[in-house]
Design a protein around this motif. Structure first.
Motif, PDB file in Angstrom:
ATOM      1  N   ILE A  35       0.845  -1.201   0.000  1.00  0.00           N
ATOM      2  CA  ILE A  35       0.000   0.000   0.000  1.00  0.00           C
ATOM      3  C   ILE A  35       0.873   1.240   0.000  1.00  0.00           C
ATOM      4  CG2 ILE A  35      -1.682   1.319   1.347  1.00  0.00           C
ATOM      5  CD1 ILE A  35      -2.806  -1.441   2.282  1.00  0.00           C
ATOM      6  N   GLN A  36       1.935   1.224   0.806  1.00  0.00           N
ATOM      7  CA  GLN A  36       2.838   2.370   0.874  1.00  0.00           C
ATOM      8  C   GLN A  36       3.535   2.584  -0.469  1.00  0.00           C
ATOM      9  OE1 GLN A  36       5.358   2.283   4.318  1.00  0.00           O
ATOM     10  NE2 GLN A  36       6.025   4.392   4.029  1.00  0.00           N
ATOM     11  N   ASP A  37       3.909   1.511  -1.152  1.00  0.00           N
ATOM     12  CA  ASP A  37       4.503   1.628  -2.487  1.00  0.00           C
ATOM     13  C   ASP A  37       3.519   2.281  -3.455  1.00  0.00           C
ATOM     14  OD1 ASP A  37       6.851   0.433  -1.646  1.00  0.00           O
ATOM     15  OD2 ASP A  37       6.324  -1.550  -2.445  1.00  0.00           O
ATOM     16  N   TYR A  38       2.254   1.846  -3.416  1.00  0.00           N
ATOM     17  CA  TYR A  38       1.247   2.432  -4.315  1.00  0.00           C
ATOM     18  C   TYR A  38       1.032   3.909  -3.990  1.00  0.00           C
ATOM     19  CZ  TYR A  38      -3.070   3.619  -6.612  1.00  0.00           C
ATOM     20  OH  TYR A  38      -4.016   4.271  -7.379  1.00  0.00           O
ATOM     21  N   LEU A  39       0.985   4.246  -2.701  1.00  0.00           N
ATOM     22  CA  LEU A  39       0.835   5.659  -2.323  1.00  0.00           C
ATOM     23  C   LEU A  39       2.001   6.487  -2.848  1.00  0.00           C
ATOM     24  CD1 LEU A  39      -0.465   5.214   1.321  1.00  0.00           C
ATOM     25  CD2 LEU A  39      -1.757   6.142  -0.611  1.00  0.00           C
ATOM     26  N   GLY A  40       3.201   5.894  -2.847  1.00  0.00           N
ATOM     27  CA  GLY A  40       4.367   6.583  -3.407  1.00  0.00           C
ATOM     28  C   GLY A  40       4.187   6.869  -4.881  1.00  0.00           C
ATOM     29  N   GLN A  41       3.663   5.902  -5.610  1.00  0.00           N
ATOM     30  CA  GLN A  41       3.402   6.112  -7.042  1.00  0.00           C
ATOM     31  C   GLN A  41       2.305   7.155  -7.248  1.00  0.00           C
ATOM     32  OE1 GLN A  41       2.357   2.285  -8.670  1.00  0.00           O
ATOM     33  NE2 GLN A  41       4.178   1.308  -7.815  1.00  0.00           N
ATOM     34  N   LYS A  42       1.262   7.078  -6.437  1.00  0.00           N
ATOM     35  CA  LYS A  42       0.100   7.954  -6.587  1.00  0.00           C
ATOM     36  C   LYS A  42       0.395   9.399  -6.195  1.00  0.00           C
ATOM     37  CE  LYS A  42      -4.740   8.357  -5.183  1.00  0.00           C
ATOM     38  NZ  LYS A  42      -5.245   8.540  -6.546  1.00  0.00           N
ATOM     39  N   THR A  43       1.156   9.579  -5.111  1.00  0.00           N
ATOM     40  CA  THR A  43       1.326  10.921  -4.551  1.00  0.00           C
ATOM     41  C   THR A  43       2.727  11.501  -4.734  1.00  0.00           C
ATOM     42  OG1 THR A  43       1.997  10.173  -2.346  1.00  0.00           O
ATOM     43  CG2 THR A  43      -0.386  10.368  -2.768  1.00  0.00           C
ATOM     44  N   GLY A  44       3.671  10.673  -5.164  1.00  0.00           N
ATOM     45  CA  GLY A  44       5.042  11.151  -5.317  1.00  0.00           C
ATOM     46  C   GLY A  44       5.865  11.057  -4.047  1.00  0.00           C
ATOM     47  N   ALA A  45       5.275  10.501  -2.977  1.00  0.00           N
ATOM     48  CA  ALA A  45       6.011  10.343  -1.721  1.00  0.00           C
ATOM     49  C   ALA A  45       5.517   9.097  -1.002  1.00  0.00           C
ATOM     50  CB  ALA A  45       5.830  11.562  -0.828  1.00  0.00           C
ATOM     51  N   ARG A  46       6.454   8.355  -0.416  1.00  0.00           N
ATOM     52  CA  ARG A  46       6.110   7.139   0.336  1.00  0.00           C
ATOM     53  C   ARG A  46       5.998   7.418   1.837  1.00  0.00           C
ATOM     54  NH1 ARG A  46       8.934   3.164   1.264  1.00  0.00           N
ATOM     55  NH2 ARG A  46       7.477   1.465   0.960  1.00  0.00           N
ATOM     56  N   THR A  47       6.382   8.606   2.257  1.00  0.00           N
ATOM     57  CA  THR A  47       6.385   8.902   3.689  1.00  0.00           C
ATOM     58  C   THR A  47       4.966   8.908   4.246  1.00  0.00           C
ATOM     59  OG1 THR A  47       6.352  11.269   3.200  1.00  0.00           O
ATOM     60  CG2 THR A  47       8.502  10.263   3.586  1.00  0.00           C
ATOM     61  N   VAL A  48       4.887   8.638   5.546  1.00  0.00           N
ATOM     62  CA  VAL A  48       3.604   8.713   6.239  1.00  0.00           C
ATOM     63  C   VAL A  48       3.665   9.831   7.262  1.00  0.00           C
ATOM     64  CG1 VAL A  48       2.913   6.336   5.869  1.00  0.00           C
ATOM     65  CG2 VAL A  48       4.303   6.873   7.854  1.00  0.00           C
ATOM     66  N   PRO A  49       2.540  10.446   7.538  1.00  0.00           N
ATOM     67  CA  PRO A  49       1.235  10.119   6.986  1.00  0.00           C
ATOM     68  C   PRO A  49       1.074  10.660   5.565  1.00  0.00           C
ATOM     69  CG  PRO A  49       1.016  12.060   8.371  1.00  0.00           C
ATOM     70  CD  PRO A  49       2.459  11.588   8.477  1.00  0.00           C
ATOM     71  N   ARG A  50       0.211  10.021   4.833  1.00  0.00           N
ATOM     72  CA  ARG A  50      -0.311  10.547   3.569  1.00  0.00           C
ATOM     73  C   ARG A  50      -1.743  10.922   3.897  1.00  0.00           C
ATOM     74  NH1 ARG A  50       2.557  12.650   0.271  1.00  0.00           N
ATOM     75  NH2 ARG A  50       3.668  12.924   2.189  1.00  0.00           N
ATOM     76  N   VAL A  51      -2.052  12.210   3.818  1.00  0.00           N
ATOM     77  CA  VAL A  51      -3.356  12.732   4.237  1.00  0.00           C
ATOM     78  C   VAL A  51      -4.183  13.070   2.997  1.00  0.00           C
ATOM     79  CG1 VAL A  51      -4.535  14.529   5.570  1.00  0.00           C
ATOM     80  CG2 VAL A  51      -2.290  13.680   6.328  1.00  0.00           C
ATOM     81  N   PHE A  52      -5.386  12.522   2.959  1.00  0.00           N
ATOM     82  CA  PHE A  52      -6.316  12.792   1.874  1.00  0.00           C
ATOM     83  C   PHE A  52      -7.556  13.473   2.436  1.00  0.00           C
ATOM     84  CE2 PHE A  52      -3.721   9.439   0.214  1.00  0.00           C
ATOM     85  CZ  PHE A  52      -3.682   9.623  -1.170  1.00  0.00           C
ATOM     86  N   ILE A  53      -7.973  14.534   1.780  1.00  0.00           N
ATOM     87  CA  ILE A  53      -9.221  15.210   2.119  1.00  0.00           C
ATOM     88  C   ILE A  53     -10.066  15.225   0.853  1.00  0.00           C
ATOM     89  CG2 ILE A  53     -10.325  17.368   2.819  1.00  0.00           C
ATOM     90  CD1 ILE A  53      -7.864  17.954   4.519  1.00  0.00           C
ATOM     91  N   LYS A  54     -11.257  14.656   0.966  1.00  0.00           N
ATOM     92  CA  LYS A  54     -12.192  14.551  -0.161  1.00  0.00           C
ATOM     93  C   LYS A  54     -11.523  13.944  -1.388  1.00  0.00           C
ATOM     94  CE  LYS A  54     -14.953  18.475   1.377  1.00  0.00           C
ATOM     95  NZ  LYS A  54     -15.359  19.846   1.082  1.00  0.00           N
ATOM     96  N   GLY A  55     -10.716  12.915  -1.166  1.00  0.00           N
ATOM     97  CA  GLY A  55     -10.092  12.188  -2.259  1.00  0.00           C
ATOM     98  C   GLY A  55      -8.817  12.784  -2.816  1.00  0.00           C
ATOM     99  N   LYS A  56      -8.401  13.948  -2.292  1.00  0.00           N
ATOM    100  CA  LYS A  56      -7.203  14.621  -2.796  1.00  0.00           C
ATOM    101  C   LYS A  56      -6.110  14.580  -1.736  1.00  0.00           C
ATOM    102  CE  LYS A  56      -5.744  19.096  -4.675  1.00  0.00           C
ATOM    103  NZ  LYS A  56      -4.606  19.405  -3.850  1.00  0.00           N
ATOM    104  N   CYS A  57      -4.905  14.197  -2.153  1.00  0.00           N
ATOM    105  CA  CYS A  57      -3.788  14.167  -1.217  1.00  0.00           C
ATOM    106  C   CYS A  57      -3.313  15.589  -0.941  1.00  0.00           C
ATOM    107  CB  CYS A  57      -2.639  13.328  -1.776  1.00  0.00           C
ATOM    108  SG  CYS A  57      -1.257  13.183  -0.610  1.00  0.00           S
ATOM    109  N   ILE A  58      -3.264  15.934   0.351  1.00  0.00           N
ATOM    110  CA  ILE A  58      -2.755  17.259   0.717  1.00  0.00           C
ATOM    111  C   ILE A  58      -1.324  17.176   1.229  1.00  0.00           C
ATOM    112  CG2 ILE A  58      -5.046  18.199   1.177  1.00  0.00           C
ATOM    113  CD1 ILE A  58      -4.305  17.958   4.220  1.00  0.00           C
ATOM    114  N   GLY A  59      -0.771  15.967   1.287  1.00  0.00           N
ATOM    115  CA  GLY A  59       0.620  15.796   1.703  1.00  0.00           C
ATOM    116  C   GLY A  59       0.731  15.049   3.013  1.00  0.00           C
ATOM    117  N   GLY A  60       1.701  15.450   3.808  1.00  0.00           N
ATOM    118  CA  GLY A  60       1.984  14.799   5.076  1.00  0.00           C
ATOM    119  C   GLY A  60       1.619  15.674   6.257  1.00  0.00           C
ATOM    120  N   ALA A  61       2.233  15.390   7.404  1.00  0.00           N
ATOM    121  CA  ALA A  61       1.918  16.112   8.636  1.00  0.00           C
ATOM    122  C   ALA A  61       2.292  17.584   8.548  1.00  0.00           C
ATOM    123  CB  ALA A  61       2.622  15.462   9.825  1.00  0.00           C
TER     124      ALA A  61
END
Length: 101
Positions: A58-84
């Motif tokens: 899942i973390q690998d896919y988030l890296g592909q989707k958002t450009g970053a593998r770091t956590v947290p990956r925060v999504f609001i209304k389906g859009k990634c706003i980044g990390g903490a």
């Protein structure tokens, strides 16, 4: 869980709830992001990757989707706003609440 299953899981989660955090239970940045939403009175869905057998995939896919593998990956209304730090910066600038409305 194959690649397509991972993609489907992530996409369903981020579409299913207003605020979704892909997190690790021991990560201090993840705790910081959760506390921020709690202080604002917003409920969120936390997906704890370190407690899931397919968390690394899942973390690998988030890296592909958002450009970053770091956590947290925060999504609001389906859009990634980044990390903490991105979430805190949006809050400090007075823009986070507008995204949540």
């Amino acid at each position: 869980m194959g690649d397509e299953d991972v993609k489907k899981f992530v996409e369903e989660k981020i579409k299913g709830d207003k605020v979704v955090l892909f997190s690790k239970s021991t990560c201090p940045y993840c705790v910081q992001a959760k506390k921020l939403f709690e202080s604002l009175g917003y409920t969120y869905t936390a997906i704890e990757l370190d407690k899931m057998p397919n968390g690394p995939s899942i973390q690998d896919y988030l890296g592909q989707k958002t450009g970053a593998r770091t956590v947290p990956r925060v999504f609001i209304k389906g859009k990634c706003i980044g990390g903490a730090s991105d979430t805190k910066q949006l809050h400090d600038e007075g823009r986070l609440l507008a995204l949540l409305e």
